[in-house]
Write an enzyme that holds these catalytic residues in place. Structure first.
Site, PDB file in Angstrom:
ATOM      1  N   SER A 187     -31.169  32.166 -79.145  1.00 51.73           N
ATOM      2  CA  SER A 187     -30.187  32.690 -78.068  1.00 51.73           C
ATOM      3  C   SER A 187     -29.898  34.202 -78.154  1.00 51.73           C
ATOM      4  O   SER A 187     -29.164  34.670 -77.319  1.00 51.73           O
ATOM      5  CB  SER A 187     -28.932  31.840 -78.155  1.00 51.73           C
ATOM      6  OG  SER A 187     -29.135  30.611 -77.741  1.00 51.73           O
ATOM      7  N   LYS A 243     -20.932  38.323 -75.844  1.00 51.74           N
ATOM      8  CA  LYS A 243     -20.914  36.951 -75.150  1.00 51.74           C
ATOM      9  C   LYS A 243     -19.832  36.112 -74.734  1.00 51.74           C
ATOM     10  O   LYS A 243     -18.918  36.029 -75.689  1.00 51.74           O
ATOM     11  CB  LYS A 243     -21.926  36.035 -76.018  1.00 51.74           C
ATOM     12  CG  LYS A 243     -22.494  34.891 -75.516  1.00 51.74           C
ATOM     13  CD  LYS A 243     -23.319  34.356 -76.702  1.00 51.74           C
ATOM     14  CE  LYS A 243     -23.639  32.858 -76.440  1.00 51.74           C
ATOM     15  NZ  LYS A 243     -24.894  32.395 -77.593  1.00 51.74           N
ATOM     16  N   SER A 288     -29.039  31.766 -74.899  1.00 51.92           N
ATOM     17  CA  SER A 288     -27.778  31.528 -74.168  1.00 51.92           C
ATOM     18  C   SER A 288     -26.986  32.913 -74.271  1.00 51.92           C
ATOM     19  O   SER A 288     -26.114  33.091 -73.440  1.00 51.92           O
ATOM     20  CB  SER A 288     -26.729  30.585 -74.674  1.00 51.92           C
ATOM     21  OG  SER A 288     -26.404  30.907 -76.114  1.00 51.92           O
TER      22      SER A 288
END
Length: 506
Positions: free
Chosen positions: A201, A102, A177
């Protein structure tokens, strides 16, 4: 940077290269035994990313040249024989295996914006702790992937990189996310990845993208080197964990990512699934804030229950917990408990002394002039409006403690809980704006501190993934991971997108 072009709804073409269909554990063995060259593995993944990324916009920056150079160096040493001097298998079990992360995680030489325009020129000068651990284990970072603005929304879209599209249907979201990470894994462009989770997330993207994701026991894996990082009470809720296409890879990744804290877990302990106690809760009991759980997801969970009872010979107890209908209120109260927490408006400005005025940003957004996304502006606007009173906070904090006690009494040290990942399979783009509290199905386990493994269960009738959460008490991560391996065998795990078979075949 990669384009955020959004074609009409479709899936990415299936991954055909056999190397893309191997587990990380298998690739490491084959690289070390010289069945395949490391450079070939790295090149296969680079080719796949370049083949699909214009469709999904998951990878936002790469280090392909450096990765290929590292692969060639590894091949040179391995071809010379006696590699254990430089690359001991005990300390480098993932030698030559590529991974992605990420974009919120620092990887030296790559951007670290977390989708915030004010940080668009920031490039990491060092690695996040978990990236360091993975490198030390021999793994090679390939790229960083998209996320929601400041990692606080469950659609991965921002004004730095654009929107990420689901690999099974580009008209659907990838979650957030860690959505870009879940997406590139689902598309076969990565075999293992790094995500973080403060309200789901890791698990929501894993669910929407049909892969495996693990939220470790709180406090086990270092969060250092990601932006934004948690402060105050929230440090107990934010966790960093592995995301993989194959269940086999979760445990070795977790073992590496946990570093010295691995000793707190029981990852070497063999799990006898038939000796476990299983429980199933089909929904939160009817919260007015959340959508009702889709019947297809309930049916998928029932099929898991049937499998456990039939194949393992263990009775699964169907239970209800009244307090779960207050999951969002509990999560919100726990998140706001500490006075040390930085406000979201301060994070949006990247300047604590001059926080963003979300109402001004909303007016600018209406005229297409704001640097921020609507979800971020909305969160900033509601941050104070929705602040619970001190008395309400106390009530829900107490309820959280009581709920935790109820779970502890029910599960014990041998208990496993099946619980829905989300009320709906991957929604259409922007749909989360209408259902902002649905993340409570995952968020509740952050404030409880429990380990949770997200497990895929094939594709549903709309061609997007189904799945469920597997939950245990703290430090029993090894149990949820073992159950994930069993369910992968039973239900097939990750589905190669773009395959010929019809959806709905659990």
């Amino acid at each position: 940077m990669f384009s955020s072009r959004s074609p009409g709804p479709k899936s990415v073409p299936p991954a055909e290269n056999p190397l893309l269909l191997e587990t990380a554990v298998s690739l490491a063995k084959k690289i070390r035994s010289r069945e395949v060259k490391c450079e070939e593995v790295i090149k296969s993944y680079i080719d796949r990313i370049q083949h699909v990324n214009f469709i999904i916009n998951a990878v936002v920056a790469d280090r392909f040249e450096e990765a290929q150079e590292q692969a060639r160096d590894i091949d040179t040493v391995l071809d010379a024989g006696d590699p254990n001097n430089l690359y001991p298998v005990e300390s480098m079990p993932l030698l030559g295996v590529p991974f992605t992360a990420k974009e919120a995680f620092a990887i030296k030489g790559l951007p670290n914006t977390s989708g915030l325009v004010a940080r668009k020129d920031i490039v990491s000068t060092s690695d996040a702790t978990v990236v360091t651990y993975l490198r030390q284990a021999g793994a090679i970072p390939l790229a960083v992937t998209n996320c929601s603005e400041l990692c606080m929304w469950y659609e991965s879209s921002n004004n730095v990189y654009g929107t990420t599209n689901n690999a099974y249907n580009t008209g659907r979201i990838v979650g957030g996310s860690s959505g870009g990470e879940g997406c590139i894994l689902a598309a076969g462009g990565s075999v293992m990845g790094v995500g973080s989770d403060i309200g789901g997330s890791i698990r929501m993207p894993a669910f929407f993208n049909g892969i495996f994701g693990h939220k470790p026991t709180s406090g086990i894996v270092s969060n250092q080197g990601q932006f934004p990082n948690a402060v105050g009470q929230r440090t107990e809720f934010l966790v960093t964990g592995p995301m993989c296409r194959f269940a086999e890879d979760l445990l070795p990744m977790l073992k590496i990512m946990a570093g010295p804290s691995t000793v707190q877990l029981k990852l070497e302990e063999k799990v006898d699934l038939k000796a476990l106690n299983f429980y199933s809760i089909e929904d939160d009991g009817g919260s007015w804030l959340c959508t009702a759980v889709d019947p297809e997801l309930k049916q998928a969970q029932k099929m898991v229950v049937t499998h456990v009872e039939k194949e393992l010979g263990v009775k699964v107890q169907e239970v209800k917990m009244e307090k779960l209908k207050y999951s969002f209120q509990i999560w919100s109260a726990m998140m706001s408990e500490s006075a040390d927490n930085q406000t979201f408006c301060e994070l949006m400005s990247h300047n604590e002394s001059n926080p963003v005025n979300p109402y001004k940003e909303f007016v600018k957004w209406m005229f297409g002039k704001s640097e921020h996304t609507l979800p971020a502006i909305g969160l900033g606007m509601t941050e104070k409006v929705t602040q619970l009173t001190t008395e309400q906070n106390k009530n829900f904090i107490k309820m959280c403690a009581n709920l935790k006690t109820e779970f502890e009494n029910m599960l014990g040290e041998k208990g496993i809980l099946f619980y829905p990942s989300h009320p709906k399979p991957a929604p259409k783009h922007n749909a989360p704006l209408l259902t902002p509290f649905n993340f409570a199905y995952t968020g509740i386990f952050n404030v409880l501190g429990f380990p949770v493994t997200q497990v895929p269960l094939g594709l549903g009738s709309e061609g997007v993934p189904l799945g469920l959460q597997v939950v245990a008490l703290p430090y029993n991560d090894h149990m949820t991971l073992a159950v994930a391996v069993e369910l992968e065998k039973a239900f097939g795990g990750w589905v190669n997108p773009g395959r010929v078979e019809e959806p709905g075949d659990l």
